[in-house]
Design an enzyme around this catalytic site. Structure first.
Site, mmCIF file in Angstrom:
data_model
loop_
_atom_site.group_PDB
_atom_site.id
_atom_site.type_symbol
_atom_site.label_atom_id
_atom_site.label_comp_id
_atom_site.label_asym_id
_atom_site.label_seq_id
_atom_site.Cartn_x
_atom_site.Cartn_y
_atom_site.Cartn_z
ATOM 1 N N PRO A 27 29.532 37.273 85.188
ATOM 2 C CA PRO A 27 28.815 38.536 85.430
ATOM 3 C C PRO A 27 29.211 39.151 86.766
ATOM 4 C CG PRO A 27 27.312 36.657 85.568
ATOM 5 C CD PRO A 27 28.627 36.130 85.089
ATOM 6 N N GLU A 45 25.885 27.728 87.331
ATOM 7 C CA GLU A 45 25.978 28.781 88.348
ATOM 8 C C GLU A 45 27.415 29.209 88.612
ATOM 9 O OE1 GLU A 45 22.845 27.461 87.618
ATOM 10 O OE2 GLU A 45 22.615 29.533 88.235
ATOM 11 N N ARG A 48 42.258 42.525 67.652
ATOM 12 C CA ARG A 48 42.289 43.592 66.641
ATOM 13 C C ARG A 48 43.297 44.683 66.973
ATOM 14 N NH1 ARG A 48 39.391 48.232 68.071
ATOM 15 N NH2 ARG A 48 39.179 48.996 65.951
HETATM 16 N N1 ADE Z 1 28.900 34.886 81.888
HETATM 17 C C1 ADE Z 1 27.585 35.068 82.058
HETATM 18 N N2 ADE Z 1 27.267 36.365 81.953
HETATM 19 C C2 ADE Z 1 28.427 37.027 81.710
HETATM 20 C C3 ADE Z 1 28.762 38.396 81.508
HETATM 21 N N3 ADE Z 1 27.848 39.360 81.543
HETATM 22 N N4 ADE Z 1 30.051 38.705 81.303
HETATM 23 C C4 ADE Z 1 30.990 37.758 81.275
HETATM 24 N N5 ADE Z 1 30.732 36.455 81.450
HETATM 25 C C5 ADE Z 1 29.457 36.087 81.666
#
Ligand code: ADE
Length: 272
Positions: A117, A144, A186
């Site tokens: 994230p 984490e 794809r």
């Molecule tokens: N791992 C945890 N959350 C994620 C996200 N939003 N995008 C990519 N990998 C992740």
């Protein structure tokens, strides 16, 4: 032929890679997929892959001594063949790695995608670019995250991209890998058959796609828009463009900043 490798502590989570569209690509010989259990590279009897974070705080961090050899072996294509061997590390310090690929030499390092994230947002433009890669490796972190030195070290033998699939937090990278792999595969020529279906995707002209309809002409009292029966291709195209513009303005107005708007477009959007 594209090769995808995934390193994860939940290999069965990646089973969908072998189904449906991606499974078809495998059968067609367009794609091959390897899924590797990170615990195969763990050293102790408990097969531990994580440890407490330096500096304190909640959660666990994935261990560099496990990830390093795993990524060495997968880069070398020896994972699953000979799990003991780990590549000798390059002698170069990490900060000279990138410049050594600058002088117009083809960079043959595989692409390493690390879903997190905290990464750069993954886009359709990335999917298009990556659909030409020969070898993509995905490193799925859980908990984490992965010790950051694993990412720095990996630059020695991979082109590394830390990417996010959206502004929300998943438990781990596995589902993000499914998302990215599907978006990339794809677009490989031959996988979707119909080439036009890419050119008219949402985002390919910077706009969201408008609505579509099929038979019957009237369903539960709802009619298909009249213009679609006109047989006038120019009128139909204009109508579709208007629908795409209006939908984009309603739900993703920020996307319009990067779209070339004709005078007719601007009029539809009420901009003049
Ligand atoms: N791992 C945890 N959350 C994620 C996200 N939003 N995008 C990519 N990998 C992740």
């Amino acid at each position: 032929m594209m090769r995808l490798d995934v390193v994860t502590i939940f290999p069965e989570y990646l089973d969908p890679l072998r189904h449906a569209l991606l499974g078809k690509a495998i059968e067609q010989g367009i794609l091959s997929v390897g899924v590797h259990d990170l615990r195969d590279w763990a050293h102790d009897v408990h097969k531990s892959v994580d440890d407490t974070p330096y500096g304190g705080g909640p959660g666990m961090v994935m261990k560099p001594e496990v990830w390093g050899p795993a990524l060495d072996d997968v880069a070398a294509g020896v994972a699953g063949v000979e799990l003991e061997s780990s590549l000798p590390h390059l002698e170069k310090p990490v900060d000279t790695v990138e410049s050594s690929y600058e002088a117009g030499e083809r960079d043959e390092r595989p692409l390493l995608i690390v879903p997190t994230p905290a990464g750069k947002p993954f886009t359709q433009a990335d999917a298009r670019e990556w659909s030409h890669e020969e070898h993509i490796v995905f490193a799925c972190g859980r908990y984490e995250g992965i010790d950051q030195r694993v990412i720095v070290d990996a630059e020695r033998r991979y082109r590394v991209r830390e990417v996010s699939i959206g502004d929300y937090v998943l438990i781990g990278g596995e589902v993000a890998v499914l998302v990215i792999a599907e978006a990339v595969v794809r677009l490989i020529p031959g996988v979707l058959g119909n080439r036009r279906s890419h050119e008219e995707d949402s985002f390919s002209d910077g706009l969201l796609e408008g609505p579509s309809y099929t038979k019957p002409r009237t369903w539960r009292g709802l009619d298909v828009p009249e213009v679609l029966f006109s047989g006038n291709h120019a009128r139909v195209d204009r109508w579709r463009r208007d629908q795409a513009l209006l939908r984009t303005q309603a739900v993703r107005p920020e996307l319009l900043a990067d779209v070339d708007l004709s005078p007719a477009d601007r009029k539809v959007l009420g901009l003049e």
